[in-house]
Design a protein around this motif. Structure first.
Motif, PDB file in Angstrom:
ATOM      1  N   TYR B  36       0.833  -1.190   0.000  1.00  0.00           N
ATOM      2  CA  TYR B  36       0.000   0.000   0.000  1.00  0.00           C
ATOM      3  C   TYR B  36       0.880   1.256   0.000  1.00  0.00           C
ATOM      4  O   TYR B  36       1.946   1.283   0.614  1.00  0.00           O
ATOM      5  N   GLN B  38       0.568   5.248   1.102  1.00  0.00           N
ATOM      6  CA  GLN B  38      -0.286   6.137   1.880  1.00  0.00           C
ATOM      7  C   GLN B  38       0.321   7.531   1.904  1.00  0.00           C
ATOM      8  O   GLN B  38       1.463   7.719   2.329  1.00  0.00           O
ATOM      9  N   LYS B  42      -4.296  10.452   4.263  1.00  0.00           N
ATOM     10  CA  LYS B  42      -5.172   9.765   3.304  1.00  0.00           C
ATOM     11  C   LYS B  42      -5.265   8.264   3.604  1.00  0.00           C
ATOM     12  O   LYS B  42      -4.528   7.737   4.436  1.00  0.00           O
ATOM     13  N   ARG B  43      -6.161   7.610   2.897  1.00  0.00           N
ATOM     14  CA  ARG B  43      -6.304   6.170   3.082  1.00  0.00           C
ATOM     15  C   ARG B  43      -5.177   5.429   2.374  1.00  0.00           C
ATOM     16  O   ARG B  43      -4.607   5.930   1.409  1.00  0.00           O
ATOM     17  N   PRO B  44      -4.837   4.240   2.823  1.00  0.00           N
ATOM     18  CA  PRO B  44      -3.862   3.414   2.096  1.00  0.00           C
ATOM     19  C   PRO B  44      -4.436   3.013   0.740  1.00  0.00           C
ATOM     20  O   PRO B  44      -5.616   2.668   0.637  1.00  0.00           O
TER      21      PRO B  44
END
Lengths: 113, 111
Positions: B36, B38, B42-44
């Motif tokens: 991921y 990130q 913010k979101r992954p």
């Protein structure tokens, strides 16, 4: 890809109050959702696994009476932080799986004053 | 339970260089390994993943390799660009059960 929403995006509350965070899968049904907590500059730590229609499974060290999880439908899971304290201030992120991938919500920044 | 270690914690490269981030896992039953990206606040975002029946996977400038015997997997980014600057997390899971994340790598790509 699939979309997961979270509400609210930011919340400030006073010590001793409770806060509810909603996580919704917008275009798919999620039998399983996950709740994570992330401190600044740290990794995501799984708090609990939320299964539709059954009790959540909490990770070791997570107080189930403090972090109440309800997965009432295939598209909605809620996390309620009860009797919040400043140390509960954090970034809370949910995710939902369609059995192929986990999709993350945008996160909720909780500040407890 | 599963434990995932990630190195390095920070990585600085010049634009155009390659970047490699490595992770090791402990549970031999783990069979799904996503990476991921990130950005702050913010979101992954999933950038690539690999399953245990595959040794390598590539998507344009990003590749992931998996060594099941040694229980480690790596992310390779070639021709890095400033917009690649972010925190990268590896993770491991069994099927689509809970993900266990690594500690993260802060990548800084300087122009």
């Amino acid at each position: 890809g699939a979309v997961v929403s979270q509400h609210p995006s930011r919340v400030i509350c006073k010590s001793g109050t409770s806060v509810k965070i909603e996580c919704r899968s917008l275009d798919f049904q999620a039998t399983t959702m996950f709740w994570y907590r992330q401190f600044p500059k740290k990794s995501l730590m799984l708090m609990a696994t939320s299964n539709e229609g059954s009790k959540a499974t909490y990770e070791q060290g997570v107080e189930k009476d403090k972090f109440l999880i309800n997965h009432a439908s295939l598209t909605l899971s809620t996390l309620t932080v009860t009797s919040a304290h400043p140390e509960d201030s954090s970034f809370y992120i949910c995710s939902a799986t369609d059995q192929y991938e986990q999709y993350f919500g945008p996160g909720t920044r909780l500040t407890v004053t | 339970g599963e434990n995932v270690e990630q190195h390095p914690s920070t990585l600085s490269v010049q634009e155009g260089d390659s970047a490699v981030i490595k992770c090791t896992y402990s549970d031999s039953a783990s069979n799904y390994f996503p990476w991921y990206k990130q950005e702050l606040g913010k979101r992954p975002q999933l950038i690539i993943d690999i399953r245990s029946n595959v040794g390598e996977k590539k998507d344009q400038r990003i590749a992931v390799t998996l060594n099941k015997t040694a229980k480690h997997f790596s992310l390779h980014i070639t021709e890095t660009q400033p917009e690649d600057s972010a925190v990268y997390f590896c993770a491991a899971s069994t099927g689509f059960q809970k993900l266990v994340f690594g500690t993260g790598t802060r990548l800084l790509v300087s122009p």
